[in-house]
Design an enzyme around this catalytic site. Structure first.
Site, PDB file in Angstrom:
ATOM      1  N   GLY A  55       0.790  -1.229   0.000  1.00 40.57           N
ATOM      2  CA  GLY A  55       0.000   0.000   0.000  1.00 40.57           C
ATOM      3  C   GLY A  55       0.820   1.275   0.000  1.00 40.57           C
ATOM      4  O   GLY A  55       0.252   2.367   0.027  1.00 40.57           O
TER       5      GLY A  55
ATOM      6  N   GLU B 129      -3.322   4.038 -13.116  1.00 36.02           N
ATOM      7  CA  GLU B 129      -4.291   3.115 -13.679  1.00 36.02           C
ATOM      8  C   GLU B 129      -5.694   3.549 -13.292  1.00 36.02           C
ATOM      9  O   GLU B 129      -5.898   4.262 -12.296  1.00 36.02           O
ATOM     10  CB  GLU B 129      -4.033   1.677 -13.218  1.00 36.02           C
ATOM     11  CG  GLU B 129      -4.294   1.407 -11.753  1.00 36.02           C
ATOM     12  CD  GLU B 129      -4.047  -0.051 -11.385  1.00 36.02           C
ATOM     13  OE1 GLU B 129      -3.312  -0.736 -12.113  1.00 36.02           O
ATOM     14  OE2 GLU B 129      -4.581  -0.495 -10.356  1.00 36.02           O
TER      15      GLU B 129
ATOM     16  N   PHE C  71      -9.145   3.710 -11.670  1.00 42.86           N
ATOM     17  CA  PHE C  71      -9.610   3.261 -10.358  1.00 42.86           C
ATOM     18  C   PHE C  71     -10.945   2.542 -10.512  1.00 42.86           C
ATOM     19  O   PHE C  71     -11.901   3.103 -11.061  1.00 42.86           O
ATOM     20  CB  PHE C  71      -9.760   4.459  -9.420  1.00 42.86           C
ATOM     21  CG  PHE C  71     -10.279   4.104  -8.057  1.00 42.86           C
ATOM     22  CD1 PHE C  71      -9.532   3.330  -7.196  1.00 42.86           C
ATOM     23  CD2 PHE C  71     -11.523   4.537  -7.637  1.00 42.86           C
ATOM     24  CE1 PHE C  71      -9.998   2.998  -5.933  1.00 42.86           C
ATOM     25  CE2 PHE C  71     -12.019   4.220  -6.392  1.00 42.86           C
ATOM     26  CZ  PHE C  71     -11.239   3.447  -5.533  1.00 42.86           C
TER      27      PHE C  71
ATOM     28  N   HIS D 192     -10.837  -7.510  -3.942  1.00 43.73           N
ATOM     29  CA  HIS D 192      -9.439  -7.885  -4.190  1.00 43.73           C
ATOM     30  C   HIS D 192      -9.364  -9.412  -4.080  1.00 43.73           C
ATOM     31  O   HIS D 192      -9.501  -9.971  -2.996  1.00 43.73           O
ATOM     32  CB  HIS D 192      -8.549  -7.217  -3.136  1.00 43.73           C
ATOM     33  CG  HIS D 192      -7.085  -7.473  -3.314  1.00 43.73           C
ATOM     34  ND1 HIS D 192      -6.125  -6.681  -2.755  1.00 43.73           N
ATOM     35  CD2 HIS D 192      -6.404  -8.441  -3.992  1.00 43.73           C
ATOM     36  CE1 HIS D 192      -4.929  -7.139  -3.067  1.00 43.73           C
ATOM     37  NE2 HIS D 192      -5.085  -8.207  -3.815  1.00 43.73           N
TER      38      HIS D 192
ATOM     39  N   ARG E 222       6.506 -14.257  -4.460  1.00 43.50           N
ATOM     40  CA  ARG E 222       6.931 -14.772  -3.155  1.00 43.50           C
ATOM     41  C   ARG E 222       5.756 -15.478  -2.504  1.00 43.50           C
ATOM     42  O   ARG E 222       4.633 -15.432  -2.996  1.00 43.50           O
ATOM     43  CB  ARG E 222       7.388 -13.621  -2.258  1.00 43.50           C
ATOM     44  CG  ARG E 222       6.309 -12.538  -2.106  1.00 43.50           C
ATOM     45  CD  ARG E 222       6.714 -11.455  -1.150  1.00 43.50           C
ATOM     46  NE  ARG E 222       5.809 -10.312  -1.175  1.00 43.50           N
ATOM     47  CZ  ARG E 222       4.661 -10.221  -0.538  1.00 43.50           C
ATOM     48  NH1 ARG E 222       4.236 -11.242   0.198  1.00 43.50           N
ATOM     49  NH2 ARG E 222       3.909  -9.149  -0.614  1.00 43.50           N
TER      50      ARG E 222
END
Length: 385
Positions: A101, A136, A138, A144, A228
Site C-alpha cells: 500500500g 491506472e 480506479f 481484491h 513470493r
C-alpha cells in the site's frame, strides 16, 4: 550478513520469507552467485513482475487483461493529457516498485493529480529507493481476489484456488478467506487459467500470487503479481490440504511438481485474521512493548502461526504483525463461528492488538452476508450492520 551466516553454518539454501528480501532480484542473484539455492523464483522473474508497470505490459502481452493505465509517469502534464484522453477519472497512482500500500494515491479529479503524483513519488522513493509511479483506472467498489500458484523448473504450473483479501485498511490486508464468497464458478475458473497463463509466460518456477480486482459485474483485471509466498497462504493450505512451503522448497531443489491441476481438490472454507500490535481505537497506532500474557486458542480447525511468546518484546521498528489466526470449517458460516470463538479465546496482554476489531468484523452483518469490497473498513465496517 545473511550470506555470511549461511556460509558459516554450511547452509544449502536461503528462504527469504514473505518480506524485505523476498522480492529483491539482486539478493536472489547474490544467493546464486555464492552457491546458495534461493528458495523463490529466478532473479529474471522477480524483475519482470517486481516492476508493476512492466508486469502490466507482460500481462497484456499474455492476454491477461489489466485495468487501463499508463507507463511510468515522466511529467505531470503528459500524465494529465493521457488520463483525460484515454483513461478518465478517478485514477489510482501507484509506485512501480511498490507493495504493502505504499506509494499509492487516489485522484478523483484533475486538480488532485499533480499533488498526488508528487506525494506518491516521494513516498515510493523513501520506501523502495525508486520514485517511479504509473497511473491506472480506479475501479469503484472492487473486490481484491488473488490466485495462489505454484510452479517448478520444468514448465509445470498449477493454481490452488483464489483468496478474497478485500478486508483492508489503507491497502493493508486484515482478513483473508478462501474461497471468495459469491464468485461465479466460471469466473473462478477463468481467473485460475489467467494466473497460470501469466506464470507460464515468464517461466515462473516457485510459489507466487497473481492479484486481480473484481468489479460489480464480476469483470476481473490483473493488478500485480507477488513473486513470493504471502502472509495469507495458510487459507489456501487449509482448503486444499497442500503444504505450499514444502512444494516451494522441493521446486527450488529441482524436483518436479508431484501434482497436476486435476489433482487439486477444494474442501470447506478458511478464514485468516492478521493479529497486529496496534491500537484500533487510536487510529491503528502501533503498540510496541512487552507481551505479558500470550495464550493461543486451539481445537479442531484452528491454527495459529506466530513468532512471539510470553515475555516477547515487540519492537517499534518492524511490521506490527505478531500472529496469524486461521480457521477451517465445512462452510463459511461455520468458519465465521469458529473464528469468533477462537478470537474470544485468544489472550494477549501487555500491548494493544487488533483482536477486538476482528471480533467486530466477524459480527458485522454485511461481512456475514458476504457484501464486502476493499472499501468495507473505510466506509464504516459495512455501514456498521
Amino acid at each position: 550478513n545473511i550470506l555470511a551466516a549461511a556460509e558459516a553454518i554450511g547452509a544449502d539454501a536461503i528462504h527469504p520469507g514473505y518480506g524485505f528480501l523476498a522480492e529483491n532480484a539482486d539478493f536472489a542473484a547474490m544467493c546464486l552467485k555464492h552457491g546458495f539455492i534461493f528458495i523463490g523464483p529466478t532473479p529474471d522473474a522477480i524483475s519482470k513482475m517486481g516492476d508493476k508497470a512492466t508486469a502490466r505490459k507482460t500481462a497484456d502481452l499474455s492476454g491477461v487483461r489489466s485495468t487501463p493505465g499508463t507507463g511510468i509517469i515522466l511529467d505531470t502534464m503528459s500524465a494529465m493529457n493521457e488520463v483525460e484522453k484515454t483513461i478518465g477519472f478517478p485514477v489510482m497512482i501507484k509506485a512501480t516498485a511498490g507493495g504493502g500500500g505504499k506509494g499509492m494515491r487516489l485522484a478523483r479529479a484533475a486538480d488532485e493529480l499533480e499533488h498526488n503524483i508528487s506525494a506518491a513519488q516521494n513516498e515510493a522513493g523513501a520506501a523502495f529507493g525508486n520514485p517511479d509511479v504509473y497511473i491506472e483506472k480506479f475501479v469503484e467498489a472492487p473486490r481484491h481476489v488473488e490466485l495462489q500458484i505454484i510452479a517448478d523448473n520444468y514448465g509445470n504450473v498449477i493454481h490452488l484456488g483464489e483468496r478474497d483479501c478485500s478486508i483492508q485498511r489503507r491497502h493493508q490486508k486484515l482478513v483473508e478467506e478462501a474461497p471468495s464468497v459469491g464468485l461465479p464458478e466460471q469466473i473462478r475458473e477463468a481467473m485460475g487459467q489467467s494466473a497460470v497463463k501469466l506464470a507460464e509466460a515468464i517461466g515462473y518456477n516457485s510459489a507466487g500470487t497473481v492479484e486481480f480486482l473484481v468489479d460489480n459485474n464480476h469483470e476481473f483485471y490483473f493488478m500485480e503479481m507477488n513473486t513470493r509466498i504471502q502472509v495469507e497462504h495458510p487459507v489456501s493450505e487449509m482448503i486444499t490440504g497442500i503444504d505450499i512451503i514444502k512444494l516451494q522448497i522441493q521446486s527450488a531443489f529441482g524436483e518436479a511438481l508431484p501434482l497436476v491441476q486435476n489433482d487439486i481438490c477444494f474442501s470447506g472454507h478458511s478464514i485468516e485474521c492478521r493479529i497486529n500490535a496496534e491500537n484500533t481505537e487510536a487510529g491503528f497506532l502501533p503498540s510496541p512493548g512487552k507481551i505479558k500474557t500470550f495464550i493461543v486458542p486451539g481445537g479442531p480447525g484452528v491454527r495459529v502461526d506466530t513468532h512471539v511468546y510470553q515475555g516477547y518484546e515487540i519492537s517499534p521498528w518492524y511490521d506490527s504483525l505478531i500472529a496469524k489466526l486461521i480457521v477451517h470449517a465445512p462452510t463459511r458460516n461455520e468458519a465465521i463461528a469458529r473464528m469468533k470463538r477462537a478470537l474470544n479465546e485468544f489472550v494477549i496482554d501487555g500491548v494493544h492488538t487488533t483482536l477486538p476489531f476482528h471480533i467486530k468484523i466477524m459480527n458485522n452483518r454485511e461481512y456475514i452476508e458476504g457484501n464486502i469490497t476493499t472499501g468495507f473498513i473505510a466506509e464504516g465496517l459495512g455501514r456498521e450492520r
